[in-house]
Design a protein around this motif. Structure first.
Motif, PDB file in Angstrom:
ATOM      1  N   LYS A  52       0.823  -1.209   0.000  1.00  0.00           N
ATOM      2  CA  LYS A  52       0.000   0.000   0.000  1.00  0.00           C
ATOM      3  C   LYS A  52       0.853   1.254   0.000  1.00  0.00           C
ATOM      4  O   LYS A  52       0.554   2.226  -0.698  1.00  0.00           O
ATOM      5  N   GLU A  70      -6.616   8.104  -0.245  1.00  0.00           N
ATOM      6  CA  GLU A  70      -7.157   7.563   1.002  1.00  0.00           C
ATOM      7  C   GLU A  70      -8.313   6.603   0.714  1.00  0.00           C
ATOM      8  O   GLU A  70      -8.373   5.502   1.254  1.00  0.00           O
ATOM      9  N   LYS A  71      -9.225   7.024  -0.151  1.00  0.00           N
ATOM     10  CA  LYS A  71     -10.398   6.201  -0.473  1.00  0.00           C
ATOM     11  C   LYS A  71     -10.010   4.977  -1.305  1.00  0.00           C
ATOM     12  O   LYS A  71     -10.498   3.879  -1.068  1.00  0.00           O
ATOM     13  N   LYS A  74      -7.751   2.643   0.901  1.00  0.00           N
ATOM     14  CA  LYS A  74      -8.365   2.329   2.195  1.00  0.00           C
ATOM     15  C   LYS A  74      -7.357   2.451   3.348  1.00  0.00           C
ATOM     16  O   LYS A  74      -7.130   1.525   4.122  1.00  0.00           O
TER      17      LYS A  74
END
Length: 128
Positions: A52, A70-71, A74
């Motif tokens: 990530k 961010e979305k 996650k």
């Protein structure tokens, strides 16, 4: 989230262990056995976290907003914001240069390999 023991190593011991860690990674990469390292000593959580973070760095470089990253990934806004600050001061510039070199390499290779079907399958075969 991975946790680190509160009992710290001596500075010299840490430096020596860290040097050995990088040496082993380099040797495994050169021999094509990187997966042994990552699957062998990293937990699933650590592999997800590192993946990530790499994706966040690449998305920041592509100009995505903190909110969108961010979305999409996650992760918390503070994680993306912290990495954005490091990105802005150039912490990841060497890493991104390596990623760009790899993409450049694969883009060159894709010019050499003609598509399997289609009218223009040999159009770029002899061009660079």
């Amino acid at each position: 989230m991975p946790h680190i023991s509160k009992r710290l190593l001596e500075k010299d011991d840490f430096i020596n262990i860290n040097k050995q860690f990088y040496k082993i990674i380099g040797n495994l990469v050169r021999s094509g056995k990187t997966r042994l390292l990552f699957d062998g000593i990293l937990t699933k959580t650590e592999r997800i976290m590192l993946s990530k973070r790499l994706a966040i760095i690449i998305l920041l470089d592509k100009g995505e907003s903190i909110y969108a990253i961010e979305k999409l990934m996650k992760v918390s806004p503070s994680t993306v914001a912290r990495m954005s600050v490091l990105y802005d001061i150039g912490t990841y510039s060497d890493l991104l240069n390596e990623i760009r070199l790899q993409n450049k390499f694969w883009n060159q290779i894709s010019k050499i390999i003609p598509p399997r079907v289609g009218r223009d399958r040999f159009k770029n075969f002899l061009q660079f």
